[in-house]
Design an enzyme around this catalytic site. Structure first.
Site, PDB file in Angstrom:
ATOM      1  N   ILE A 197     -12.461 -18.002  -0.524  1.00 50.21           N
ATOM      2  CA  ILE A 197     -12.824 -17.090  -1.377  1.00 50.21           C
ATOM      3  C   ILE A 197     -13.135 -17.391  -2.689  1.00 50.21           C
ATOM      4  CG2 ILE A 197     -12.186 -14.795  -2.290  1.00 50.21           C
ATOM      5  CD1 ILE A 197     -10.301 -14.284   0.087  1.00 50.21           C
TER       6      ILE A 197
ATOM      7  N   HIS B  85      -6.534  -2.062  -0.698  1.00 51.28           N
ATOM      8  CA  HIS B  85      -6.514  -3.475  -0.040  1.00 51.28           C
ATOM      9  C   HIS B  85      -7.793  -3.319   0.858  1.00 51.28           C
ATOM     10  CE1 HIS B  85      -3.897  -6.883   1.923  1.00 51.28           C
ATOM     11  NE2 HIS B  85      -5.054  -7.066   2.168  1.00 51.28           N
ATOM     12  N   ILE B  86      -9.091  -3.187   0.273  1.00 51.86           N
ATOM     13  CA  ILE B  86     -10.189  -3.422   1.190  1.00 51.86           C
ATOM     14  C   ILE B  86     -10.862  -4.446   0.878  1.00 51.86           C
ATOM     15  CG2 ILE B  86     -10.354  -0.651   1.269  1.00 51.86           C
ATOM     16  CD1 ILE B  86     -12.058  -0.864  -1.191  1.00 51.86           C
TER      17      ILE B  86
ATOM     18  N   GLU C 182       2.736  -1.614   0.540  1.00 52.88           N
ATOM     19  CA  GLU C 182       1.491  -1.006   0.938  1.00 52.88           C
ATOM     20  C   GLU C 182       1.925   0.061   2.014  1.00 52.88           C
ATOM     21  OE1 GLU C 182      -1.597  -3.882   1.720  1.00 52.88           O
ATOM     22  OE2 GLU C 182      -1.453  -4.618  -0.427  1.00 52.88           O
TER      23      GLU C 182
END
Ligand code: NAI
Ligand code: AKG
Length: 469
Positions: free
Chosen positions: A209, A347-348, A316
């Protein structure tokens, strides 16, 4: 391995060789649907033989957390029994459900702890339909002979794109302007709103990432520096810095892309916020444990930070719902949500159609290959072993999958057992305390299979055995 576990394996095996199960439980002939789902090696001239540990209809797969439809389709085509749930499960329910499934598919929320896995008597493999595998006790799973697979990069572009959006949104205070106008407030300001070109982005963790983010950010005119515990080749004109402090001192935007490990817990806390430039921005789309939120709140209130974007949280909610994110979940929630220029997302980072569809195919295919052929390539906690598929003309060939403790003398013992037959191929590898042997042995009839199984089952180092034919 517990006695019950051995009994379950034994039951499965007995069904497979038709010792105790119904005749219908034995399946050695291919189905068209199965062949459709085997993307690998279809170009070979010989037709592949379908290996079944037992009737595919007996194979139970539990999919939690809204795993993508692509995975369900692939499992359905196998004839597996699939149970699909949108959310994750509380521990007691998970323990109940996991008792009799052969594979489980999860995303980031389901905690497969040693306590839960202890009850997983039939579990052969786990699929993490995401990048992170911190939610699974990987070494405990390996000790129980359970292979864990993930999708190492299919959602990484989605995360990098979200972070790009957040960099601009924070610099222009877009979140606040949007909330204001939703409530009728017209607030046309330029004070402390910036262009991003020429600013410095500091990336912590330059893996899949972080490195993609680097390329995208440079295209928008940002200077990129990064800090990583290993030396990694810079892309474009990015530069690796040697300390976290150096990155913090120099960056206008700091974005975190590290895994959850003991070392990354509270990687950014009060001293690190103090080391940052005045008016810097923080973005965390890695894991909730990586940023100490009370310290972040303090740094935001003190105006040390000009903004932050948070996608992940220490706790979460298990499923979507109004009111799910509250002070009971994380005691600082009210404090956090009251901050200006704070973008919060549920958390997308990896939640795009493209990423989820690709992950669904990738992980379900890996699980299917492991269940049906024993190939463990891509397993994250386990030796990676693979043998070429068997062809139809290889009659009376049995594939032995033997997971064992990595101690001296095991292969000698196992090969003594197998060498009554012709060992066509074998491949063995170890990973720490766990080793995995795959062997194709020919000239084996049904009664031999039972004998081989029983002999292997008596070996001291055995963790689990499957015989595919
Ligand atoms: N918000 C979301 O929806 C998503 C979050 N993630 C999270 O992002 C994390 C990173 O993903 P990838 O880039 O694919 O992982 P990766 O494994 O490709 O890269 C992680 C990098 O972090 C480095 N690293 C590890 N410990 C470090 C430390 N203490 N200090 C500095 N660098 C360190 C590693 O050397 C590696 O280069 C995942 O582990 C996952 O937790 C991943 C996908 C989606
Ligand atoms: O999409 C998800 O549920 C989790 C994404 C994530 O955090 C990961 O891939 O590690």
């Amino acid at each position: 391995m517990s006695a019950i576990n051995i009994q379950n394996l034994q039951n499965s095996f007995e069904q497979a060789v038709n010792l105790g199960g119904s005749p219908g439980a034995v399946s050695t002939s291919p189905t068209q649907s199965f062949m459709n789902t085997m993307p690998r090696r279809l170009s070979t001239s010989k037709q592949q033989k379908v290996l079944k540990p037992f009737s595919t209809g007996d194979m139970k797969i539990l999919l939690l957390e809204n795993v993508n439809q692509t995975a369900i389709e692939i499992f359905n085509k196998q004839g597996y029994q699939v149970e699909f749930l949108k959310g994750s499960l509380p521990e007691e329910d998970l323990i109940e459900k996991i008792k009799d499934v052969h594979a489980i598919g999860i995303r980031s929320k389901t905690k497969l702890t040693a306590k839960v896995l202890e009850h997983a008597k039939n579990l052969v493999c786990i699929g993490c339909f995401c990048i992170g595998t911190n939610q699974v006790d990987l070494s405990f799973a390996a000790k129980k002979g359970i292979a864990v697979f993930n999708s190492p990069f299919s959602n990484s572009r989605s995360v990098a794109e979200l972070v790009i959006a957040e960099i601009i949104s924070l610099a222009r205070q877009l979140g606040d302007r949007s909330i204001e106008l939703h409530t009728g407030t017209w607030n046309k300001v330029s004070n402390k709103c910036w262009e991003v070109r020429g600013k410095t982005l500091g990336i912590i963790g330059y893996g899949h990432i972080g490195s993609q983010l680097s390329v995208l950010a440079e295209a928008m005119g940002l200077h990129v520096i990064y800090y990583d515990i290993v030396t990694i080749m810079a892309l474009g004109t990015a530069k690796q810095v040697s300390t976290l402090d150096e990155l913090l001192n120099k960056s206008d935007f700091v974005s975190l892309h590290v895994p959850e490990t003991p070392e990354t817990k509270n990687l950014l806390s009060a001293p690190q916020f103090a080391a940052m430039k005045d008016g810097a921005y923080v973005i965390n789309a890695s894991r909730g444990t990586v940023v100490d939120i009370p310290s972040l709140i303090a740094a935001m209130k003190a105006k040390k930070l000009a903004g932050a974007a948070i996608d992940v949280y220490p706790a979460e909610p298990r499923k979507n719902g109004v009111g799910a994110f509250n002070d009971d979940l994380n005691k600082w929630t009210s404090d956090l949500i009251s901050l200006p220029n704070l973008i919060m997302t549920p958390h997308i980072g990896g939640s795009t159609e493209e990423a989820q569809s690709a992950i669904g195919i990738e992980v379900s295919t890996a699980l299917t290959n492991y269940i049906n052929e024993g190939n463990s390539v891509g397993a994250v906690n386990f030796p990676e072993v693979s043998l070429k598929a068997l062809d139809y003309d290889q009659e009376n060939t049995v594939r032995v999958l033997y997971i064992h403790q990595n101690i001296p003398g095991v292969l000698r013992t196992v090969n003594n057992i197998l060498s009554d037959h012709n060992i066509d191929k074998q491949f063995s590898d170890s990973n720490g305390d766990i080793a995995y042997l795959m062997a194709d042995i020919s000239s084996v009839n049904q009664s031999d299979i039972k004998e081989i199984y029983e002999k292997l089952n008596q070996t001291d180092a055995k963790i689990s055995i499957r015989l595919l034919y």
